[in-house]
Scaffold this motif. Structure first.
Motif, short mmCIF file in Angstrom:
data_model
loop_
_atom_site.label_atom_id
_atom_site.label_comp_id
_atom_site.label_asym_id
_atom_site.label_seq_id
_atom_site.Cartn_x
_atom_site.Cartn_y
_atom_site.Cartn_z
N VAL A 1 3.95 6.49 5.70
CA VAL A 1 4.21 6.50 7.14
C VAL A 1 5.69 6.25 7.42
O VAL A 1 6.27 6.75 8.39
CB VAL A 1 3.30 5.48 7.87
CG1 VAL A 1 3.76 4.06 7.66
CG2 VAL A 1 3.22 5.81 9.35
N ARG A 2 6.35 5.50 6.53
CA ARG A 2 7.79 5.28 6.68
C ARG A 2 8.54 6.60 6.54
O ARG A 2 9.44 6.92 7.34
CB ARG A 2 8.28 4.29 5.63
CG ARG A 2 9.74 3.91 5.76
CD ARG A 2 10.14 3.00 4.60
NE ARG A 2 11.53 2.56 4.69
CZ ARG A 2 12.21 2.00 3.70
NH1 ARG A 2 11.61 1.79 2.53
NH2 ARG A 2 13.46 1.64 3.85
N VAL A 3 8.16 7.39 5.55
CA VAL A 3 8.77 8.71 5.35
C VAL A 3 8.52 9.60 6.57
O VAL A 3 9.42 10.30 7.05
CB VAL A 3 8.19 9.37 4.08
CG1 VAL A 3 8.59 10.84 3.99
CG2 VAL A 3 8.69 8.63 2.83
N GLU A 4 7.30 9.58 7.08
CA GLU A 4 6.97 10.41 8.25
C GLU A 4 7.76 9.99 9.48
O GLU A 4 8.17 10.84 10.28
CB GLU A 4 5.46 10.33 8.52
CG GLU A 4 4.63 11.02 7.44
CD GLU A 4 3.14 10.75 7.59
OE1 GLU A 4 2.75 10.10 8.59
OE2 GLU A 4 2.36 11.20 6.72
N CYS A 5 7.98 8.69 9.63
CA CYS A 5 8.79 8.19 10.75
C CYS A 5 10.23 8.70 10.64
O CYS A 5 10.82 9.16 11.62
CB CYS A 5 8.79 6.67 10.78
SG CYS A 5 7.23 5.94 11.30
N LEU A 6 10.80 8.60 9.45
CA LEU A 6 12.18 9.04 9.25
C LEU A 6 12.31 10.54 9.48
O LEU A 6 13.29 11.01 10.07
CB LEU A 6 12.64 8.66 7.83
CG LEU A 6 12.80 7.16 7.58
CD1 LEU A 6 12.99 6.88 6.10
CD2 LEU A 6 13.99 6.61 8.38
N ASP A 7 11.32 11.30 9.03
CA ASP A 7 11.35 12.75 9.28
C ASP A 7 11.29 13.05 10.77
O ASP A 7 11.98 13.93 11.28
CB ASP A 7 10.18 13.42 8.56
CG ASP A 7 10.44 13.61 7.07
OD1 ASP A 7 11.62 13.62 6.68
OD2 ASP A 7 9.46 13.77 6.31
N ALA A 8 10.43 12.31 11.48
CA ALA A 8 10.29 12.54 12.92
C ALA A 8 11.58 12.21 13.67
O ALA A 8 11.85 12.78 14.74
CB ALA A 8 9.15 11.69 13.47
N LEU A 9 12.39 11.33 13.09
CA LEU A 9 13.67 10.95 13.71
C LEU A 9 14.84 11.75 13.14
O LEU A 9 16.00 11.38 13.34
CB LEU A 9 13.91 9.45 13.48
CG LEU A 9 12.91 8.50 14.18
CD1 LEU A 9 13.08 7.08 13.67
CD2 LEU A 9 13.11 8.56 15.70
N THR B 1 0.84 -1.20 0.00
CA THR B 1 0.00 0.00 0.00
C THR B 1 0.87 1.25 0.00
O THR B 1 1.93 1.27 0.63
CB THR B 1 -0.91 0.04 1.24
OG1 THR B 1 -0.09 0.11 2.42
CG2 THR B 1 -1.79 -1.19 1.31
N PRO B 2 0.44 2.31 -0.68
CA PRO B 2 1.18 3.57 -0.64
C PRO B 2 1.28 4.11 0.78
O PRO B 2 2.23 4.82 1.12
CB PRO B 2 0.34 4.51 -1.52
CG PRO B 2 -0.46 3.60 -2.39
CD PRO B 2 -0.73 2.38 -1.57
N GLU B 3 0.30 3.77 1.63
CA GLU B 3 0.30 4.25 3.02
C GLU B 3 1.54 3.78 3.77
O GLU B 3 2.04 4.48 4.66
CB GLU B 3 -0.96 3.77 3.75
CG GLU B 3 -2.25 4.42 3.29
CD GLU B 3 -2.78 3.82 2.00
OE1 GLU B 3 -3.69 4.44 1.40
OE2 GLU B 3 -2.29 2.76 1.58
N LEU B 4 2.04 2.59 3.42
CA LEU B 4 3.22 2.07 4.11
C LEU B 4 4.43 2.96 3.83
O LEU B 4 5.20 3.29 4.73
CB LEU B 4 3.49 0.63 3.65
CG LEU B 4 4.56 -0.13 4.43
CD1 LEU B 4 4.11 -0.35 5.86
CD2 LEU B 4 4.85 -1.46 3.77
N THR B 5 4.59 3.36 2.58
CA THR B 5 5.69 4.26 2.21
C THR B 5 5.54 5.61 2.90
O THR B 5 6.50 6.17 3.43
CB THR B 5 5.73 4.47 0.69
OG1 THR B 5 5.98 3.20 0.06
CG2 THR B 5 6.83 5.45 0.30
#
Length: 474
Positions: free
Chosen positions: A297-305, A291-295
């Protein structure tokens, strides 16, 4: 403005008597419109009258068994929508409790409604969603005992075969309150604690392994209870309770992982969210379940870190594989000024060389870049999937005028697929495409390596001389 124009001002000028006669004449023989008029008359008489008539109509709908054809489905959906609108405008302002009961009764009609028509287009589903949205709007005004309401919601969710009550708990959150949620959780936990019955196990008697049989039966039996506990955990902001409803294996599913990771991220737990995402990525990366949602949220996680460079790499990698426009736009926004132009050119080169030409064509149409779309079609014509009319039809329309050769080639692909594969239901469309190719012929100065229109027509007649059903349309 002409006095003959159909608008409210001109019609009002006709007077009440003339309009009444006109309405009676227009609705003569139209049962649906006559019902609508009667409902409006009931509404003018008062809340109790209109509510009673709505319930009578619900009873009729519940008893009805006749199949609603696709030709009549639109009118049927409009009638259902009108009933919801009548509840909202004529009942809810004076009696929110009665309006809620009516909407709830309407949602309970879902099984009998869905069994009577094909809703693959989602038309009826949209009406059901509207009803639940209005339930949510009434929630703050309800005075129903919260525990009794919880029991009512619980009962509805036990027989929710068409998903009509899926959003009931968040919709009624304000009316349920903490006591109502607690009652819902008690009821759900009681279901999970019950031993499996013989009937539960009998549904999976085709499974040889007794342990696996019990697992499947328990999962099916507890599905509604699990949904209730997850919804309650969501409302209470308890991410751990929400996650606990899934097994370790389920947390790797691409349909579940993004949802859980997004909740962890919102709770400020970016590291854990990223672990969930990476767990899902250990599975086959390109599957039908991706799903595109997986990509995202992965991007959002990396940005948050504070790992923005890694997030950019993820977006570029995803674009190169899927040619998703949103990924490229996000990637370009992260680049310094002027670097984005070079990166966009590089992205277009990737798309032009992508192994899936239909995916590449879709990208250029959405970006949009008609010049590149035309080049792609002209260079890789032999790879076009002529069965993908949902891509080639809009492509041909978009390329008409400025790129007549590419538009013609897109239409040729449609024609060839139709004739080569004997898709007789599309012969009329193919004949239209051929006429469009003929119309574009005068605009094309150079067919490059492709056959001129006259030669293409000659090869069609040679290859398909006996398809009279097609040639009679040409």
């Amino acid at each position: 403005m002409s006095k003959k124009t159909l608008n409210k001002t001109n019609l009002t000028a006709l007077g009440a008597d003339a309009l009444a006669e006109l309405l009676l004449d227009v609705t003569k023989g139209n049962a649906a419109q006559q019902r609508r008029l009667r409902m409006e008359l009931s509404a003018s008489a008062g809340t109790a009258d209109v509510a009673g008539d709505i319930r009578k109509r619900f009873a009729t709908l519940r008893r009805s068994t006749g199949y609603v054809s696709w030709r009549k489905k639109g009118a049927f959906a409009r009638e259902l929508s009108d009933l919801i609108g009548l509840i909202r405008t004529s009942v809810a302002p004076d009696d929110p409790g009665e309006a809620f009961d009516l909407l709830w009764s309407f949602l309970q009609l879902a099984p009998s409604i869905y069994e009577r028509c094909d809703d693959s287009s989602g038309t009826i589903g949209s009406v059901m969603s509207d009803a639940m949205e209005h339930v949510s709007g009434l929630a703050p005004m309800l005075t129903t005992d919260c525990r009794a309401l919880a029991e009512r919601v619980f009962e509805a969710l036990q027989d929710n075969g068409y998903g009509e009550f899926d959003g009931a708990i968040p919709a009624l959150a304000e009316a349920l309150g903490s006591d109502g949620l607690a009652r819902l959780k008690d009821l759900a936990q009681a279901v999970e604690a019950e031993p499996l019955s013989e009937a539960d196990l009998a549904r999976y008697d085709f499974v040889d392994d007794p342990e696996h049989q019990r697992e499947l039966a328990q999962e099916a039996r507890n599905r509604s209870a699990c949904m209730i506990l997850q919804a309650a955990a969501d409302l209470e902001g308890d991410v751990d309770a929400y996650m606990a409803r899934y097994s370790a294996k389920q947390l790797t599913f691409h349909t579940i992982a993004p949802d859980v990771a997004a909740r962890l991220l919102a709770a400020g737990r970016a590291n854990e969210a990223l672990q969930i995402v990476e767990g899902a990525l250990t599975q086959d990366r390109r599957t039908v379940f991706d799903t595109p949602e997986l990509t995202q949220v992965r991007v959002e996680c990396l940005d948050a870190l504070d790992r923005g460079d890694s997030a950019s790499e993820v977006l570029w990698e995803e674009f190169c594989q899927t040619l998703r426009v949103d990924c490229l736009r996000q990637y370009l926004r992260r680049l310094p000024d002027f670097e984005d132009i070079e990166a966009e050119d590089r992205a277009k080169s990737v798309a032009l060389a992508h192994p899936d030409i239909m995916m590449a064509l879709t990208f250029f149409l959405e970006w949009p870049d008609m010049r590149s779309a035309a080049s792609l079609i002209e260079i890789r014509f032999a790879e076009l999937d002529g069965n993908a009319y949902y891509i080639l039809n809009p492509a041909a329309a978009a390329l008409d005028g400025d790129y007549p050769l590419a538009a013609t080639l897109a239409r040729r692909a449609l024609i060839l697929d139709t004739l080569d594969n004997k898709r007789s239901k599309r012969y009329g469309h193919a004949a239209t495409h051929l006429a469009e190719c003929d119309a574009s012929d005068g605009q094309i100065n150079d067919y490059q390596t492709h056959l001129p229109h006259a030669k293409f027509l000659e090869t069609l007649r040679y290859a398909h001389p006996r398809k009279s059903a097609f040639w009679s349309r040409v």
